[in-house]
Design an enzyme around this catalytic site. Structure first.
Site, PDB file in Angstrom:
ATOM      1  N   GLU A  51     -31.992  -8.144  21.671  1.00  0.00           N
ATOM      2  CA  GLU A  51     -30.395  -7.481  20.830  1.00  0.00           C
ATOM      3  C   GLU A  51     -31.578  -5.932  21.430  1.00  0.00           C
ATOM      4  O   GLU A  51     -32.237  -6.187  21.403  1.00  0.00           O
ATOM      5  CB  GLU A  51     -29.948  -7.466  19.891  1.00  0.00           C
ATOM      6  CG  GLU A  51     -29.594  -6.074  19.425  1.00  0.00           C
ATOM      7  CD  GLU A  51     -27.764  -6.147  19.328  1.00  0.00           C
ATOM      8  OE1 GLU A  51     -27.665  -4.727  19.627  1.00  0.00           O
ATOM      9  OE2 GLU A  51     -27.425  -6.767  19.291  1.00  0.00           O
ATOM     10  N   CYS A 100       0.685  -1.150   0.503  1.00  0.00           N
ATOM     11  CA  CYS A 100      -0.371   0.034  -0.416  1.00  0.00           C
ATOM     12  C   CYS A 100       0.480   1.300  -0.021  1.00  0.00           C
ATOM     13  O   CYS A 100       1.922   1.018   1.178  1.00  0.00           O
ATOM     14  CB  CYS A 100      -0.881  -0.213   1.120  1.00  0.00           C
ATOM     15  SG  CYS A 100      -2.321   1.587   1.428  1.00  0.00           S
ATOM     16  N   CYS A 127      -1.519   6.667   7.044  1.00  0.00           N
ATOM     17  CA  CYS A 127      -2.634   5.877   7.368  1.00  0.00           C
ATOM     18  C   CYS A 127      -2.760   4.984   8.861  1.00  0.00           C
ATOM     19  O   CYS A 127      -4.047   5.319   9.256  1.00  0.00           O
ATOM     20  CB  CYS A 127      -3.576   4.967   6.161  1.00  0.00           C
ATOM     21  SG  CYS A 127      -4.619   4.157   6.783  1.00  0.00           S
ATOM     22  N   ASP A 172     -21.801 -13.052  21.514  1.00  0.00           N
ATOM     23  CA  ASP A 172     -19.984 -12.465  20.284  1.00  0.00           C
ATOM     24  C   ASP A 172     -20.303 -10.760  20.617  1.00  0.00           C
ATOM     25  O   ASP A 172     -21.092  -9.875  20.208  1.00  0.00           O
ATOM     26  CB  ASP A 172     -21.166 -12.017  18.921  1.00  0.00           C
ATOM     27  CG  ASP A 172     -19.807 -12.062  18.075  1.00  0.00           C
ATOM     28  OD1 ASP A 172     -19.632 -11.365  18.498  1.00  0.00           O
ATOM     29  OD2 ASP A 172     -20.588 -11.899  16.740  1.00  0.00           O
ATOM     30  N   CYS A 212      -4.358   0.483   9.125  1.00  0.00           N
ATOM     31  CA  CYS A 212      -3.626  -1.137   8.608  1.00  0.00           C
ATOM     32  C   CYS A 212      -1.848  -1.366  10.202  1.00  0.00           C
ATOM     33  O   CYS A 212      -1.441  -0.330   9.595  1.00  0.00           O
ATOM     34  CB  CYS A 212      -2.955  -1.867   6.983  1.00  0.00           C
ATOM     35  SG  CYS A 212      -4.331  -2.523   6.824  1.00  0.00           S
ATOM     36  N   TYR A 241     -26.721 -10.550  21.815  1.00  0.00           N
ATOM     37  CA  TYR A 241     -25.719  -9.731  20.862  1.00  0.00           C
ATOM     38  C   TYR A 241     -25.896  -9.951  19.603  1.00  0.00           C
ATOM     39  O   TYR A 241     -25.684 -10.406  18.800  1.00  0.00           O
ATOM     40  CB  TYR A 241     -24.717  -9.323  21.745  1.00  0.00           C
ATOM     41  CG  TYR A 241     -24.064  -9.506  22.807  1.00  0.00           C
ATOM     42  CD1 TYR A 241     -24.191  -8.011  23.473  1.00  0.00           C
ATOM     43  CD2 TYR A 241     -23.756 -10.308  23.741  1.00  0.00           C
ATOM     44  CE1 TYR A 241     -23.477  -8.129  25.352  1.00  0.00           C
ATOM     45  CE2 TYR A 241     -22.955 -10.377  25.162  1.00  0.00           C
ATOM     46  CZ  TYR A 241     -23.249  -8.735  25.572  1.00  0.00           C
ATOM     47  OH  TYR A 241     -23.052  -9.152  26.300  1.00  0.00           O
ATOM     48  N   CYS A 247     -14.280 -10.003  19.571  1.00  0.00           N
ATOM     49  CA  CYS A 247     -13.478 -10.228  18.511  1.00  0.00           C
ATOM     50  C   CYS A 247     -12.374  -9.329  19.303  1.00  0.00           C
ATOM     51  O   CYS A 247     -11.801  -8.477  18.752  1.00  0.00           O
ATOM     52  CB  CYS A 247     -14.222  -8.797  17.372  1.00  0.00           C
ATOM     53  SG  CYS A 247     -15.212  -7.658  18.571  1.00  0.00           S
ATOM     54  N   CYS A 255      -7.830   2.208  -1.458  1.00  0.00           N
ATOM     55  CA  CYS A 255      -7.245   0.786  -0.222  1.00  0.00           C
ATOM     56  C   CYS A 255      -7.354  -0.893  -0.194  1.00  0.00           C
ATOM     57  O   CYS A 255      -8.285  -0.595  -0.729  1.00  0.00           O
ATOM     58  CB  CYS A 255      -8.267   1.596   0.330  1.00  0.00           C
ATOM     59  SG  CYS A 255      -7.563   0.336   2.289  1.00  0.00           S
TER      60      CYS A 255
END
Length: 496
Positions: A376, A119, A125, A424, A128, A355, A451, A202
């Site tokens: 939720e 990139c 940026c 989650d 990443c 969730y 996550c 991107c």
């Protein structure tokens, strides 16, 4: 990469090497005219200011969870961006009181894992963090991160990686502004700043999304559309949000504007559709607040039905501008397939999808469960989940608006049981109130999709202390080129 010669590898120096991605060559370093830094992270000079700076030669001994190189300097452990284990390097260290900021100046001896980032904007940026590593090194880094975090619970399975680790993001949003010459530019903010980086591509975005916002940028002048200025509060176009159905090919474009008065909007929509007939819906979202949130509350459909549809694990889902849908559908199928496999459903189980969002994992699980209840807080997401349930003809799933923990406490109070809880949560993980409600309900099995494995470890410790044991751990690389990694944990009641 071969070992550096005397001058070493300089992350702030433009190189001639490039890598071919999707038939296009991208220079290894930024090459924007007038950019004297030519690839140095944009925060350098601002951070240093009048602080004292010294130069030191160091050796990298490992990586942090954020992918930064670990070095020792004057008895202190420092974290240096873009440095890899085993490398020797020259760094500059700026100090001011207790504040110490190291920056990579040049690599003296390079690791075999180092590559030229494909990139052009990588060092500016910050979106990443791992493009200076080859694919195997990225895989090893993420595997080792999960292995270390999960040591108290067992040995994780090999990480599920992506065959083509680019072009995967099905959602992107672009910001617009003016450069010093008062020309309209578009791109992304540098990490942890409001410095807009002008860019044309991107490499982790869907290529079509980047083509569309570039077209919009080119159209702005002729339609007398000024980019919004956060400092003055003037201007019209704040952002462009593009969502792409990777399977359906449907495309949503959301124009995020500061005012509902859009002169010439019909002609604008007509011109945009002519340039990109693949666009299936266009919306205008009004955000007139001084906020970092991208979307406002007021929304108007300018073309199409206002939503797009995509397919995941054989089921179709409606996606609205505000609804959450996994960013990388290719890896999401691997993630959900593994999670449902860990749930060990036989067709009779009662499943809680906590969730639940727009119902993706709960609806996919419903194909193998007896009954699914999705819970939720976001009422818009629940509405989407109900619509998705009807679209797919699912009869054994119900979706409720409310707090998942309270929902389970009420179930337990009524003497009701759940065999499996699939959770989650957001990056912050779950709170003790939610986890205690899970323990109170006593499902035989918990499938925890995370996550953020750091907060997942904290939550897993609580569940282990309250009668659960870890049976399986599966990391998934959902965001190649970045430090982020998702992880699934299968937990069962100790008595089982």
């Amino acid at each position: 990469m071969k070992k550096s010669k005397k001058n070493g590898y300089k992350p702030g120096k433009k190189r001639n090497q490039s890598k071919n991605i999707n038939g296009k060559k991208h220079s290894a370093m930024p090459s924007q005219k007038g950019d004297k830094s030519q690839g140095k992270p944009s925060t350098t000079n601002k951070r240093q200011g009048n602080k004292k700076a010294v130069t030191a030669e160091v050796t990298c001994t490992g990586l942090t969870n954020e992918g930064k190189g670990i070095v020792q300097w004057k008895g202190k452990q420092l974290e240096v961006e873009y440095l890899l284990p085993g490398e020797t390097a020259e760094i500059t260290v700026s100090t001011s009181g207790r504040y110490v900021h190291p920056e990579l100046k040049r690599v003296i001896t390079s690791s075999k894992d180092r590559i030229q980032p494909p990139c052009s904007y990588y060092f500016e940026c910050g979106g990443c963090q791992l493009q200076h590593m080859n694919e195997q090194a990225q895989e090893d880094f993420k595997q080792e991160t999960i292995d270390e975090l999960m040591k108290p619970f067992g040995k994780p399975e090999p990480i599920l990686t992506m065959d083509h680790p680019y072009d995967y993001r099905n959602k992107s949003h672009t910001t617009f502004g003016l450069n010093k010459e008062r020309q309209i530019i578009g791109g992304l903010y540098a990490q942890n700043s409001h410095q807009l980086i002008s860019m044309d591509r991107c490499l982790i975005h869907d290529p079509k999304a980047d083509e569309i916002w570039q077209t919009i940028k080119d159209m702005m002048k002729s339609f007398k559309m000024q980019p919004y200025n956060e400092d003055t509060g003037r201007g019209f176009l704040r952002h462009v949000l593009v969502k792409v159905g990777k399977v359906s090919g449907e495309i949503m474009v959301v124009l995020v504007v500061a005012s509902p008065i859009f002169k010439g909007k019909n002609n604008f929509v007509k011109a945009l559709r002519k340039a990109h007939p693949e666009i299936t819906t266009i919306l205008m979202n009004v955000n007139n607040r001084k906020t970092s949130m991208v979307l406002g509350d007021q929304e108007q459909v300018l073309f199409g039905k206002g939503t797009i549809t995509d397919t995941l694990c054989g089921m179709k889902f409606d996606i609205s501008a505000k609804s959450f849908y996994q960013i990388n559908p290719v890896q999401t199928e691997k993630l959900y397939t593994k999670a449902i496999e860990m749930a060990q459903l036989t067709g009779t189980e009662t499943v809680i999808d906590a969730y639940c969002g727009i119902g993706t994992i709960g609806l996919i699980a419903s194909q193998k469960a007896g009954k699914v209840s999705g819970v939720e807080l976001n009422k818009d997401a629940v509405r989407d989940a109900i619509r998705n349930s009807k679209r797919n003809g699912v009869k054994n799933a119900r979706f409720y608006q409310g707090d998942s923990g309270e929902f389970m406490v009420e179930m337990a109070a009524r003497g009701e049981k759940a065999d499996v809880v699939i959770m989650d949560p957001p990056r912050s993980g779950s709170d003790e109130a939610f986890l205690s409600s899970v323990v109170q309900l006593k499902p035989e099995r918990i499938v925890y999709v995370s996550c953020n494995p750091v907060t997942q470890v904290r939550d897993m410790k609580y569940l282990v202390q309250n009668g659960y044991k870890v049976k399986g751990i599966q990391p998934v690389d959902m965001f190649p080129q970045t430090v982020h990694v998702e992880n699934i944990a299968e937990m069962v009641l100790e008595s089982n």
